[in-house]
Design an enzyme around this catalytic site. Structure first.
Site, PDB file in Angstrom:
ATOM      1  N   GLU A 291       3.210  -5.333   7.750  1.00  0.00           N
ATOM      2  CA  GLU A 291       2.419  -4.228   8.300  1.00  0.00           C
ATOM      3  C   GLU A 291       2.676  -3.987   9.790  1.00  0.00           C
ATOM      4  O   GLU A 291       2.632  -2.846  10.262  1.00  0.00           O
ATOM      5  CB  GLU A 291       0.925  -4.497   8.074  1.00  0.00           C
ATOM      6  CG  GLU A 291       0.467  -4.391   6.633  1.00  0.00           C
ATOM      7  CD  GLU A 291       0.631  -5.677   5.840  1.00  0.00           C
ATOM      8  OE1 GLU A 291       0.127  -5.736   4.711  1.00  0.00           O
ATOM      9  OE2 GLU A 291       1.267  -6.628   6.348  1.00  0.00           O
TER      10      GLU A 291
ATOM     11  N   ALA B  58       0.837  -1.193   0.000  1.00  0.00           N
ATOM     12  CA  ALA B  58       0.000   0.000   0.000  1.00  0.00           C
ATOM     13  C   ALA B  58       0.878   1.252   0.000  1.00  0.00           C
ATOM     14  O   ALA B  58       2.050   1.223   0.384  1.00  0.00           O
ATOM     15  CB  ALA B  58      -0.922   0.000   1.222  1.00  0.00           C
TER      16      ALA B  58
ATOM     17  N   GLU C 242      -1.044  -9.294  -0.942  1.00  0.00           N
ATOM     18  CA  GLU C 242      -2.498  -9.472  -0.924  1.00  0.00           C
ATOM     19  C   GLU C 242      -3.063  -9.420  -2.343  1.00  0.00           C
ATOM     20  O   GLU C 242      -3.982 -10.169  -2.679  1.00  0.00           O
ATOM     21  CB  GLU C 242      -3.137  -8.405  -0.035  1.00  0.00           C
ATOM     22  CG  GLU C 242      -2.850  -8.649   1.444  1.00  0.00           C
ATOM     23  CD  GLU C 242      -3.247  -7.507   2.342  1.00  0.00           C
ATOM     24  OE1 GLU C 242      -3.916  -7.758   3.365  1.00  0.00           O
ATOM     25  OE2 GLU C 242      -2.895  -6.345   2.048  1.00  0.00           O
TER      26      GLU C 242
ATOM     27  N   GLY D 177       0.279  -5.121   0.835  1.00  0.00           N
ATOM     28  CA  GLY D 177      -0.804  -5.134  -0.138  1.00  0.00           C
ATOM     29  C   GLY D 177      -0.399  -5.750  -1.460  1.00  0.00           C
ATOM     30  O   GLY D 177      -1.249  -6.271  -2.186  1.00  0.00           O
TER      31      GLY D 177
END
Length: 261
Positions: free
Chosen positions: A135, A69, A115, A112
């Protein structure tokens, strides 16, 4: 080469039936900004309705699949950066893409980015890949599905280790854990992904979609419900022109010519 607005996603057609999508924020190591995710969702939405596209390959560049992210967005906007409705819609479109999707991971695949890679149906990794859910090192936890998808794929112990420590695993570990199906030299990664895509593209498109739907059900439903989904899918497959063509071709000892109908 065709490209989408602002060039955060490059779209190519290496084969008439294959769409290759490349994440293109090299200076940010392909960090998943809201704009990039929106463009990726737009590309997949278009591919969903394009009957000529039978398989999609998703890649980054030689340094990174995606570093995760966009931390600057999260620092500035807090949780709102993750909960923005348009961002959620983009993730839902990517997760719900009905055609076969192959991820070719090279370099870093973090947070992310991992993911996103887990939304692919087939995940290939280069030998130089590093995969992690880091994270926790910035005081949060995965927020785009890793606590659920990673656990289902690799099991509780390894998922806990990756999420609680934030430490990476190697490409070899990813294959051993079932997170990826193959590990290849970096120079061969994209070629192998496209080769698999060509094989899939020569199969019956409706059957491929039904197979994807049925296998995904194995992760999301009890066994009895998954088996019911499979039975409905195979029943539908028997109503298609491709089923008739496939079986006729087998009997006549010739390659099938699937129409997607």
């Amino acid at each position: 080469m065709n490209h989408l607005t602002q060039s955060l996603i490059f779209a190519e057609r290496p084969d008439p039936t294959i769409l290759l999508l490349r994440l293109n924020r090299p200076r940010q190591r392909n960090a998943l900004s809201a704009v990039l995710l929106g463009q990726l969702a737009d590309a997949l939405r278009a591919a969903r309705s394009d009957e000529s596209v039978r398989c999609v390959v998703l890649s980054g560049d030689e340094r990174a699949f995606s570093a995760g992210a966009d931390i600057k967005e999260m620092q500035q906007d807090g949780f709102a950066a993750l909960s923005d409705p348009s961002r959620q819609v983009a993730w839902d479109i990517i997760a719900g893409f009905p055609k076969p999707l192959i991820a070719a991971v090279r370099g870093v695949c973090l947070g992310g980015g991992l993911e996103l890679a887990m939304l692919a149906d087939i995940l290939l990794v280069a030998e130089d890949s590093v995969l992690a859910q880091p994270e926790i090192t910035i005081g949060i936890i995965p927020g785009d599905g890793a606590t659920q998808r990673l656990t289902r794929i690799v099991g509780k112990s390894l998922a806990m280790q990756m999420v609680l420590t934030g430490e990476p695993i190697s490409a070899q570990q990813a294959v051993a854990a079932g997170l990826a199906s193959e590990m290849l030299p970096a120079s061969e990664l994209l070629g192998r992904a496209l080769a698999i895509a060509r094989v899939i593209s020569n199969r019956a498109p409706i059957a491929a979609r039904l197979a994807k739907e049925s296998i995904q059900a194995a992760y999301e439903t009890p066994l009895s419900a998954g088996l019911a989904i499979e039975r409905r899918a195979v029943r539908y497959a028997f109503t298609t022109d491709d089923q008739k063509e496939g079986m006729a071709a087998f009997v006549e000892k010739r390659p099938p010519l699937f129409s997607g109908r």
